[in-house]
Each structure stands twice: as structure tokens, then as C-alpha cells.
Design a protein around this motif. Structure first.
Motif: not given
Length: 136
Positions: A62-74, A82-90
Motif C-alpha cells: 500500500l505504501k508503494r501504491l500510495e507513493r505511485a499515486g494509485w491510492v490514499k491511506r488515512k 483502522q487504516l482506510i484505503v481509497t483509490l485516487t483519481e489515477k
């Protein structure tokens, strides 16, 4: 059967690596995206349950996906554990292109009946092995 399953798994890995390279994705990252394309946002726990992966395995993916702009984690507002994972626009925009890159290659080699038979056999094998592991 064991060697065939091993070899098919290895070849699938190479196939997906080759097809996903143009998107900068690994097979593990692709699996996470598949889960998120079905439902976004999701918790880390939910994704892990769908993919049968532990959170300590998913976190670096997930960290690599976030760095590449695919997802956001919060962190969840209601439960900071709880960690929520959401798709980005990309993540949303690239879905069709990724699916097309994968499906075009496989579709040309299998007709629908062959695909459905192979899928049924694999599903049955997975179910049988899972049951044997639980019983043992």
C-alpha cells in the motif's frame, strides 16, 4: 499435479509482471487494486481478508501504491487503529487500461468455454485444499 500447479503459478507471475510493467505495478499491487476496484474505500483489514494477506504484508504494498499515486491511506476518524484505503483519481482512471492489458492477452489464447472450465477446476482445487488444511 503439484508440479503443474507450481509451474502455472510461476508462469502466471511472469505473465502478470510483463503485462503490468507498463503501469509500474507488481502482481501484489494489482491484486490490491482489484479489491479496491470492487469497493473503495476499504479498511486495511477488509482488503487483507479478501486477499488472504496479513496487514504486515499489505502495508509495504500500500505504501508503494500510495507513493505511485494509485491510492490514499488515512486513519479512520472513528477508530484511529483502522487504516482506510481509497483509490485516487489515477486509480479510477487507469482501471480500464489495466483490465484491457490483462484481458486482451488471455482472451486471445482461451475461448470462453475453456476459460470457464479452467476457472471451475481451479476454484474446486482451492476449495478442496483449503478444507484439507482446516481439517488437518
Amino acid at each position: 499435479l503439484c508440479f503443474s500447479a507450481y509451474n502455472v503459478n510461476r508462469l502466471f507471475g511472469k505473465f502478470y509482471e510483463q503485462q503490468l510493467k507498463q503501469f509500474g505495478l507488481t502482481f501484489s499491487q494489482y491484486l490490491v487494486l482489484l479489491a479496491l476496484w470492487e469497493e473503495s474505500p476499504q479498511t486495511l483489514l477488509s482488503i487483507g481478508g479478501k486477499l488472504d494477506l496479513a496487514s504486515n504484508t499489505l502495508t509495504p504494498v500500500l505504501k508503494r501504491l500510495e507513493r505511485a499515486g494509485w491510492v490514499k491511506r488515512k486513519k479512520s476518524e472513528s477508530d484511529k487503529r483502522q487504516l482506510i484505503v481509497t483509490l485516487t483519481e489515477k486509480g479510477h482512471q487507469e482501471k480500464n487500461a489495466v483490465h484491457k492489458a490483462i484481458s486482451e492477452c488471455i482472451a486471445g489464447e482461451f475461448d470462453l468455454d475453456e476459460y470457464l472450465r479452467a476457472k471451475a477446476i481451479m476454484d474446486n482445487l482451492e476449495l478442496t485444499l483449503s478444507k484439507l488444511l482446516k481439517d488437518g
